[in-house]
Design an enzyme around this catalytic site. Structure first.
Site, PDB file in Angstrom:
ATOM      1  N   CYS A 115       0.783  -1.150   0.030  1.00 61.69           N
ATOM      2  CA  CYS A 115      -0.084  -0.217  -0.200  1.00 61.69           C
ATOM      3  C   CYS A 115       0.889   1.154   0.026  1.00 61.69           C
ATOM      4  CB  CYS A 115      -1.045   0.011   1.263  1.00 61.69           C
ATOM      5  SG  CYS A 115      -2.214  -1.219   1.236  1.00 61.69           S
ATOM      6  N   HIS A 149      -4.313   3.893   1.427  1.00 60.05           N
ATOM      7  CA  HIS A 149      -4.467   2.699   1.957  1.00 60.05           C
ATOM      8  C   HIS A 149      -3.645   2.280   3.269  1.00 60.05           C
ATOM      9  CE1 HIS A 149      -5.700   0.923  -2.207  1.00 60.05           C
ATOM     10  NE2 HIS A 149      -6.671   1.787  -1.458  1.00 60.05           N
ATOM     11  N   HIS A 176      -4.824   1.400   7.316  1.00 57.43           N
ATOM     12  CA  HIS A 176      -4.538   0.218   8.295  1.00 57.43           C
ATOM     13  C   HIS A 176      -3.933   0.838   9.640  1.00 57.43           C
ATOM     14  CE1 HIS A 176      -5.028  -2.308   4.944  1.00 57.43           C
ATOM     15  NE2 HIS A 176      -3.861  -1.897   4.351  1.00 57.43           N
ATOM     16  N   HIS A 198       3.142   0.321  16.315  1.00 55.96           N
ATOM     17  CA  HIS A 198       3.883   0.998  15.499  1.00 55.96           C
ATOM     18  C   HIS A 198       3.848   0.536  14.134  1.00 55.96           C
ATOM     19  CE1 HIS A 198       6.698   3.469  18.093  1.00 55.96           C
ATOM     20  NE2 HIS A 198       6.114   2.563  19.139  1.00 55.96           N
ATOM     21  N   CYS A 249       7.050   4.842   9.249  1.00 58.92           N
ATOM     22  CA  CYS A 249       6.491   4.289  10.530  1.00 58.92           C
ATOM     23  C   CYS A 249       5.361   5.410  10.846  1.00 58.92           C
ATOM     24  CB  CYS A 249       7.241   4.128  11.922  1.00 58.92           C
ATOM     25  SG  CYS A 249       6.240   3.925  13.345  1.00 58.92           S
ATOM     26  N   CYS A 272       5.690   6.896  14.707  1.00 59.16           N
ATOM     27  CA  CYS A 272       6.839   8.029  14.967  1.00 59.16           C
ATOM     28  C   CYS A 272       6.778   9.243  13.676  1.00 59.16           C
ATOM     29  CB  CYS A 272       8.301   7.257  14.558  1.00 59.16           C
ATOM     30  SG  CYS A 272       8.278   5.687  15.951  1.00 59.16           S
ATOM     31  N   CYS A 323       0.892  20.058  -1.061  1.00 57.66           N
ATOM     32  CA  CYS A 323       0.357  20.812  -2.392  1.00 57.66           C
ATOM     33  C   CYS A 323       0.978  22.095  -2.422  1.00 57.66           C
ATOM     34  CB  CYS A 323      -1.039  21.008  -2.220  1.00 57.66           C
ATOM     35  SG  CYS A 323      -1.545  22.000  -0.613  1.00 57.66           S
ATOM     36  N   HIS A 365      -5.451  24.753   0.879  1.00 53.75           N
ATOM     37  CA  HIS A 365      -4.680  23.955  -0.248  1.00 53.75           C
ATOM     38  C   HIS A 365      -4.153  24.949  -1.271  1.00 53.75           C
ATOM     39  CE1 HIS A 365      -4.595  20.591  -3.240  1.00 53.75           C
ATOM     40  NE2 HIS A 365      -5.186  21.360  -3.980  1.00 53.75           N
TER      41      HIS A 365
END
Length: 472
Positions: free
Chosen positions: A1, A8, A12, A34, A47, A50, A120, A423
């Site tokens: 991912c 994605h 998770h 982690h 990570c 972190c 951006c 943005h």
């Protein structure tokens, strides 16, 4: 991912953060949270907890085993087949990006930049700079830098924090990014390698919070300038600048040492004139600049739209006049008069002693109040062609009739209310057509849309000696 593919991996991570309701968290459970992910292209491991790249491995070397497995997959027939299918999909999507220009069909050759998580601000600046032809062409013509040698020669390396500054080159990654744009690719380019180098040499841009586009532009230009002066692997890149006849020594403006393409293109000189109101002593100082930061005059700050009728509309000329007009310094800025031997009331005035090839104008839309930073949302009218800077010059009589005229090349726009949110997008002209760059999405637009934008940063290119047009 990985982090940047449709969010994605982030999903998770968020799923793993569901708090334990019935049991107190143990040290083991803390470690489980982690959540890491790996990029299948660069093999860097990240990570989420972190908010940083992972340098170490497990005792069993599991991270390295995953990397080796991915390398084997890359060389397999499965991957070759996948690339073949991807190429077919890209070719089929080409038909959806055909435009009709003057009755003939042509491909939309502009390439977008993938957003790496609130990047951006970087994408808008990169797209703007890529459309400043003289600046962009210089970098694209630079020879590639070999960053690997010895045992790692010819092998793909992955990013870790332990590599050290000597193994990264901002100039090289900037060059690669510019080369990837305007190549006709139908898929957005991911400037991940460039962003990694930015993290490494500009620590204040680490993390994935929204940053200020103007601040990033200044840091980027300053670091490109410094690296070009020193060269890389002992070879100075400034030799190419000296060989380029269009950027001759007479056009250079040195900032912090030797001149580079950065100062040759963006460098100008201001004269700062201070007069003591008590004894009349005049002090003059020359300051090099890469851009000019202009206040939006206070009387226009409540006007938000172009069609609002209460009073005159704010123009770029109003902002330039406010910058160069004579002003009396307030009590917090008293001038140390060398004749009076103490701080005295004084006046200050700016003159432009030398104009740059590319005039970068930053409108100061963000200002501090007692506790927070507010945005000035005023519409400022700006010209697409014929910005005349002659009246702001110290010695206008020494300038030719065409040498002070500028045409717009790009505009950076901030959408939203705060500097830490909102943005950034950019409008830029390429081969006579205007494009709107919104991260990975690039669309053809028109001049009417561009002039309605609430500009934050304007890039004006010096007009080559031709017949004039409308003036500001």
């Amino acid at each position: 991912c990985f982090r940047y593919v449709n969010g994605h991996a982030k999903k998770h991570y968020e799923d793993a953060q569901i708090p334990m309701t019935n049991h107190k968290k143990t040290e083991k459970q803390e470690k489980v949270q982690h959540t890491v992910c790996m990029d299948c292209s660069s093999y860097s491991t990240y990570c989420y907890r972190c908010d940083d790249f992972v340098v170490n491995d497990t005792k069993l070397g599991l991270v390295q085993k995953v990397r080796e497995h991915l390398q084997n997959l890359e060389n397999s027939a499965f991957t070759s087949d996948r690339h073949r299918k991807r190429k077919l999909l890209e070719n089929s999507s080409l038909n959806s990006k055909l435009l009709k220009v003057n009755g003939s069909t042509t491909a939309l050759c502009a390439t977008g930049l993938r957003n790496l998580g609130n990047t951006c601000f970087m994408n808008a600046i990169l797209q703007s700079l890529s459309n400043i032809q003289q600046f962009c062409c210089y970098f694209k013509e630079l020879p590639a830098v070999e960053l690997r040698n010895g045992k790692t020669a010819g092998r793909r390396t992955y990013h870790t924090r332990s590599q050290g500054d000597n193994n990264v080159s901002l100039v090289e990654e900037f060059r690669k990014t510019l080369c990837a744009l305007w190549q006709g690719s139908q898929t957005a380019f991911s400037p991940e390698s460039l962003f990694y180098v930015v993290w490494k040499i500009m620590p204040n841009f680490r993390g994935y919070q929204q940053q200020d586009a103007h601040e990033f532009m200044r840091y980027l230009l300053d670091h490109l300038h410094l690296e070009l002066q020193g060269g890389f692997n002992g070879v100075s890149r400034s030799v190419i600048l000296q060989e380029n006849s269009s950027l001759s020594a007479s056009n250079k403006c040195s900032i912090n040492g030797a001149s580079t393409v950065v100062t040759a293109i963006f460098g100008g000189i201001l004269q700062n004139e201070v007069n003591c109101l008590i004894c009349g002593t005049e002090s003059r100082k020359f300051d090099p600049f890469l851009d000019l930061s202009l206040d939006i005059p206070s009387q226009f700050r409540n006007k938000r739209t172009k069609n609002q009728e209460n009073g005159p509309m704010c123009t770029l000329r109003d902002c330039l006049r406010s910058f160069t007009d004579l002003e009396e310094l307030d009590e917090t800025e008293l001038y140390m008069c060398h004749k009076c031997k103490k701080k005295q009331k004084s006046t200050k005035k700016f003159w432009i002693q030398k104009l740059p090839k590319v005039l970068c104008l930053h409108l100061k839309r963000f200002h501090w109040t007692a506790y927070l930073r507010n945005k000035v949302d005023t519409y400022v009218e700006f010209p697409l062609r014929g910005l005349d800077m002659k009246c702001y010059l110290l010695e206008p009589e020494n300038s030719g009739p065409e040498s002070c005229l500028y045409d717009l090349a790009a505009v950076v726009v901030h959408h939203g209310s705060g500097v830490g949110s909102g943005h950034y997008t950019a409008y830029a002209a390429h081969e006579g057509r205007w494009f709107h760059f919104n991260d990975s999405t690039v669309t053809l637009t028109d001049e009417e849309t561009v002039v309605k934008a609430k500009a934050y940063i304007l890039f004006y290119v010096e007009r080559q000696a031709k017949s004039g047009s409308e003036k500001l």
